[in-house]
Design a protein around this motif. Structure first.
Motif, PDB file in Angstrom:
ATOM      1  N   GLY A 125      -7.852  -4.321  10.439  1.00 34.68           N
ATOM      2  CA  GLY A 125      -6.909  -5.056   9.606  1.00 34.68           C
ATOM      3  C   GLY A 125      -5.594  -4.333   9.447  1.00 34.68           C
ATOM      4  N   HIS A 126      -4.492  -4.948   9.914  1.00 34.59           N
ATOM      5  CA  HIS A 126      -3.198  -4.267   9.859  1.00 34.59           C
ATOM      6  C   HIS A 126      -2.078  -5.148   9.300  1.00 34.59           C
ATOM      7  CE1 HIS A 126      -3.434  -6.224  13.840  1.00 34.59           C
ATOM      8  NE2 HIS A 126      -2.134  -6.459  13.673  1.00 34.59           N
ATOM      9  N   GLU A 127      -2.387  -6.364   8.873  1.00 39.12           N
ATOM     10  CA  GLU A 127      -1.363  -7.244   8.284  1.00 39.12           C
ATOM     11  C   GLU A 127      -1.709  -7.430   6.809  1.00 39.12           C
ATOM     12  OE1 GLU A 127      -0.570 -10.015  12.249  1.00 39.12           O
ATOM     13  OE2 GLU A 127      -1.712 -10.827  10.569  1.00 39.12           O
ATOM     14  N   ALA A 128      -1.213  -6.538   5.970  1.00 37.28           N
ATOM     15  CA  ALA A 128      -1.716  -6.482   4.592  1.00 37.28           C
ATOM     16  C   ALA A 128      -0.616  -6.631   3.553  1.00 37.28           C
ATOM     17  CB  ALA A 128      -2.453  -5.165   4.364  1.00 37.28           C
ATOM     18  N   SER A 129      -1.034  -7.127   2.410  1.00 35.33           N
ATOM     19  CA  SER A 129      -0.194  -7.120   1.215  1.00 35.33           C
ATOM     20  C   SER A 129      -1.049  -6.647   0.052  1.00 35.33           C
ATOM     21  CB  SER A 129       0.351  -8.527   0.916  1.00 35.33           C
ATOM     22  OG  SER A 129      -0.717  -9.413   0.589  1.00 35.33           O
ATOM     23  N   GLY A 130      -0.391  -6.139  -0.984  1.00 37.48           N
ATOM     24  CA  GLY A 130      -1.156  -5.678  -2.137  1.00 37.48           C
ATOM     25  C   GLY A 130      -0.267  -5.054  -3.185  1.00 37.48           C
ATOM     26  N   THR A 131      -0.893  -4.369  -4.112  1.00 42.49           N
ATOM     27  CA  THR A 131      -0.164  -3.686  -5.183  1.00 42.49           C
ATOM     28  C   THR A 131      -0.530  -2.208  -5.186  1.00 42.49           C
ATOM     29  OG1 THR A 131      -1.937  -4.298  -6.734  1.00 42.49           O
ATOM     30  CG2 THR A 131       0.012  -5.706  -6.684  1.00 42.49           C
ATOM     31  N   ILE A 132       0.422  -1.386  -5.544  1.00 40.93           N
ATOM     32  CA  ILE A 132       0.178   0.057  -5.585  1.00 40.93           C
ATOM     33  C   ILE A 132      -0.789   0.373  -6.726  1.00 40.93           C
ATOM     34  CG2 ILE A 132       1.223   2.314  -5.988  1.00 40.93           C
ATOM     35  CD1 ILE A 132       3.745   1.284  -4.616  1.00 40.93           C
ATOM     36  N   ALA A 133      -1.868   1.091  -6.389  1.00 42.55           N
ATOM     37  CA  ALA A 133      -2.863   1.477  -7.384  1.00 42.55           C
ATOM     38  C   ALA A 133      -2.708   2.926  -7.815  1.00 42.55           C
ATOM     39  CB  ALA A 133      -4.273   1.260  -6.835  1.00 42.55           C
ATOM     40  N   GLU A 134      -2.266   3.790  -6.913  1.00 43.64           N
ATOM     41  CA  GLU A 134      -2.046   5.206  -7.215  1.00 43.64           C
ATOM     42  C   GLU A 134      -0.908   5.748  -6.368  1.00 43.64           C
ATOM     43  OE1 GLU A 134      -5.490   7.641  -6.739  1.00 43.64           O
ATOM     44  OE2 GLU A 134      -6.746   6.461  -8.086  1.00 43.64           O
ATOM     45  N   LEU A 135      -0.206   6.716  -6.909  1.00 45.59           N
ATOM     46  CA  LEU A 135       0.842   7.417  -6.170  1.00 45.59           C
ATOM     47  C   LEU A 135       0.339   8.793  -5.783  1.00 45.59           C
ATOM     48  CD1 LEU A 135       3.928   6.634  -8.466  1.00 45.59           C
ATOM     49  CD2 LEU A 135       3.143   5.332  -6.472  1.00 45.59           C
ATOM     50  N   GLY A 136       0.517   9.160  -4.536  1.00 40.45           N
ATOM     51  CA  GLY A 136       0.173  10.497  -4.096  1.00 40.45           C
ATOM     52  C   GLY A 136       1.234  11.499  -4.513  1.00 40.45           C
ATOM     53  N   PRO A 137       0.969  12.792  -4.340  1.00 33.17           N
ATOM     54  CA  PRO A 137       1.926  13.833  -4.709  1.00 33.17           C
ATOM     55  C   PRO A 137       3.275  13.647  -4.013  1.00 33.17           C
ATOM     56  CG  PRO A 137      -0.212  14.789  -4.222  1.00 33.17           C
ATOM     57  CD  PRO A 137      -0.292  13.360  -3.807  1.00 33.17           C
ATOM     58  N   GLY A 138       4.351  13.796  -4.775  1.00 33.57           N
ATOM     59  CA  GLY A 138       5.695  13.762  -4.208  1.00 33.57           C
ATOM     60  C   GLY A 138       6.275  12.389  -3.989  1.00 33.57           C
ATOM     61  N   VAL A 139       5.557  11.335  -4.327  1.00 34.84           N
ATOM     62  CA  VAL A 139       6.071   9.980  -4.110  1.00 34.84           C
ATOM     63  C   VAL A 139       7.012   9.597  -5.244  1.00 34.84           C
ATOM     64  CG1 VAL A 139       5.486   7.538  -3.958  1.00 34.84           C
ATOM     65  CG2 VAL A 139       4.064   9.230  -2.798  1.00 34.84           C
ATOM     66  N   THR A 140       8.217   9.204  -4.910  1.00 35.43           N
ATOM     67  CA  THR A 140       9.195   8.758  -5.891  1.00 35.43           C
ATOM     68  C   THR A 140       9.731   7.392  -5.485  1.00 35.43           C
ATOM     69  OG1 THR A 140      11.007   9.869  -4.726  1.00 35.43           O
ATOM     70  CG2 THR A 140       9.890  11.129  -6.459  1.00 35.43           C
ATOM     71  N   GLY A 141      10.314   6.678  -6.447  1.00 37.10           N
ATOM     72  CA  GLY A 141      10.909   5.383  -6.157  1.00 37.10           C
ATOM     73  C   GLY A 141       9.923   4.233  -6.182  1.00 37.10           C
ATOM     74  N   TRP A 142       8.668   4.521  -6.409  1.00 33.64           N
ATOM     75  CA  TRP A 142       7.626   3.486  -6.478  1.00 33.64           C
ATOM     76  C   TRP A 142       6.830   3.659  -7.753  1.00 33.64           C
ATOM     77  CZ3 TRP A 142       7.988  -0.348  -3.121  1.00 33.64           C
ATOM     78  CH2 TRP A 142       8.625  -0.117  -1.892  1.00 33.64           C
ATOM     79  N   SER A 143       6.241   2.561  -8.221  1.00 35.82           N
ATOM     80  CA  SER A 143       5.441   2.593  -9.444  1.00 35.82           C
ATOM     81  C   SER A 143       4.125   1.873  -9.214  1.00 35.82           C
ATOM     82  CB  SER A 143       6.187   1.903 -10.607  1.00 35.82           C
ATOM     83  OG  SER A 143       7.423   2.529 -10.863  1.00 35.82           O
ATOM     84  N   VAL A 144       3.127   2.270  -9.976  1.00 33.75           N
ATOM     85  CA  VAL A 144       1.850   1.573  -9.941  1.00 33.75           C
ATOM     86  C   VAL A 144       2.088   0.105 -10.328  1.00 33.75           C
ATOM     87  CG1 VAL A 144      -0.405   1.376 -11.083  1.00 33.75           C
ATOM     88  CG2 VAL A 144       0.479   3.616 -10.397  1.00 33.75           C
ATOM     89  N   GLY A 145       1.513  -0.802  -9.577  1.00 32.51           N
ATOM     90  CA  GLY A 145       1.682  -2.233  -9.825  1.00 32.51           C
ATOM     91  C   GLY A 145       2.735  -2.893  -8.955  1.00 32.51           C
ATOM     92  N   ASP A 146       3.558  -2.114  -8.260  1.00 35.30           N
ATOM     93  CA  ASP A 146       4.569  -2.710  -7.370  1.00 35.30           C
ATOM     94  C   ASP A 146       3.895  -3.532  -6.269  1.00 35.30           C
ATOM     95  OD1 ASP A 146       6.670  -1.613  -8.743  1.00 35.30           O
ATOM     96  OD2 ASP A 146       7.041   0.017  -7.323  1.00 35.30           O
TER      97      ASP A 146
END
Length: 355
Positions: free
Chosen positions: A71-92
């Protein structure tokens, strides 16, 4: 430390393909942990693509571990941010790129990851999204507007973006050029729509399936022909004023479709190979090919930024993908979705998996 507003479970359901035996099962596996620069995405939908079928039947070899999630055609919401990730939030709301640049080839060293020569493909080289959760690189995410459905968002990553790349980047279709599309199914139907969007005219769809041809006319083709029609070339000549096609897209990848598309080009015409198979192609006599000054261009994938362009086109009503969702199956019924696509039941464009 990863951050999360709602702790993800420790296990999840996922489809797991054994590439040695070409058998799969839906089973419980640990929820992956996002590493530096990565996010954990809760999957909303993921498409079933013909390249998935090619991995299932062994036409395309696996590029990674012997057991992998497809499966490579996906959509979803961010559940967790890994270390160093900026500009994104959980739920995006996001769509992940269907590949990871290597970071080491000359293109990556030039800060041009879209031209990576050693791209690792999602679901082939690493786990995909026929699962409740998947891990994605933050740098490959695209934010999805609220008025774009998650179903349509999922198919942007490949089913629509690959045709977009073929039309805009590889084919370089210009306003007023005559375009032909061989195979107006999952990929070709979007080539038709996007060629019309950029101003191609006329647009000729060629397909064996009467239902597919009718759909192509409804979505923007000016003429839809059966590839078995003995008057195919004459009809293309008539609709193009004898000039034949400026650009032809082979969305099937068979020798017969390649040969027909190449023969339908006018002088200096461009043939773009989008569909893939194990069959060999031939350009014919070198004298004829050189005198016609035709071009053959291979195409694969898209640029990450293309997904954002397509999301805006859908959001603003310029591109209608409502006809592209042919059905939705649960993760437990992924085998049924695979069967329907393989047997072309109902002439599907895309069948989605909803974990």
């Amino acid at each position: 430390m990863p951050t999360s507003s709602e702790q993800a479970p420790r296990t999840m359901r996922a489809q797991r393909l054994d590439t040695r035996t070409l058998t799969f099962e839906v089973t419980d596996v640990p929820v992956p942990t996002p590493g530096p620069g990565e996010v954990l995405m809760k999957v909303a939908f993921c498409g079933i693509c013909h390249s998935d079928l090619s991995l299932l039947d062994g036409t395309f070899p696996a590029m990674g571990p012997p057991v992998i999630t497809q499966g490579h055609e996906a959509s979803g919401t961010i559940a967790e941010l890994g270390p160093g990730v900026t500009g994104w939030s959980v739920g995006d709301r996001v769509v992940p790129a269907a590949g990871r640049p290597c970071g080491q080839c000359p293109s990556c060293r030039r800060a041009d990851p879209s031209s990576c020569t050693a791209l690792a493909l999602m679901a082939f080289a690493y786990d995909g999204a026929w699962a409740e959760y998947t891990v994605a690189q933050a740098g490959g995410l695209t934010r999805i507007p609220d008025n774009v459905s998650m179903e349509q968002a999922a198919i942007l990553a490949d089913a629509v973006s690959t045709p977009y790349g073929a039309v805009v980047h590889t084919g370089q279709v210009r306003v007023g050029e005559a375009v032909g599309v061989w195979g107006a199914g999952g990929v070709g139907t979007h080539v038709v729509q996007l060629a019309r969007l950029v101003g191609a005219t006329p647009i000729v769809a060629v397909d064996l399936d009467e239902t597919v041809r009718a759909r192509a006319l409804e979505l923007g083709a000016d003429l839809a022909l059966d590839s078995r029609d003995p008057d195919l070339a004459a009809k293309i000549a008539e609709v193009t004023g004898g000039e034949m096609l400026d650009v032809a897209f082979d969305s099937v990848g068979l020798k017969v479709t390649f040969d027909q598309a190449l023969a339908s080009l006018g002088s200096r015409g461009r043939l773009v190979g989008v569909g893939m198979s194990g069959e060999e192609w031939s350009l014919g006599p070198s004298m004829w090919f050189n005198l016609s000054r035709k071009e053959v261009r291979g195409h694969l994938g898209y640029r990450v930024e293309d997904i954002g362009v397509l999301a805006r086109l859908v959001s603003t009503g310029r591109l209608d993908l409502s006809r592209s969702i042919s059905g939705v199956v649960s993760l437990e019924d992924v085998g049924e979705g695979i069967r329907r696509l393989h047997e072309r039941e109902g002439s599907p464009v895309r069948i989605l998996v909803q974990p």
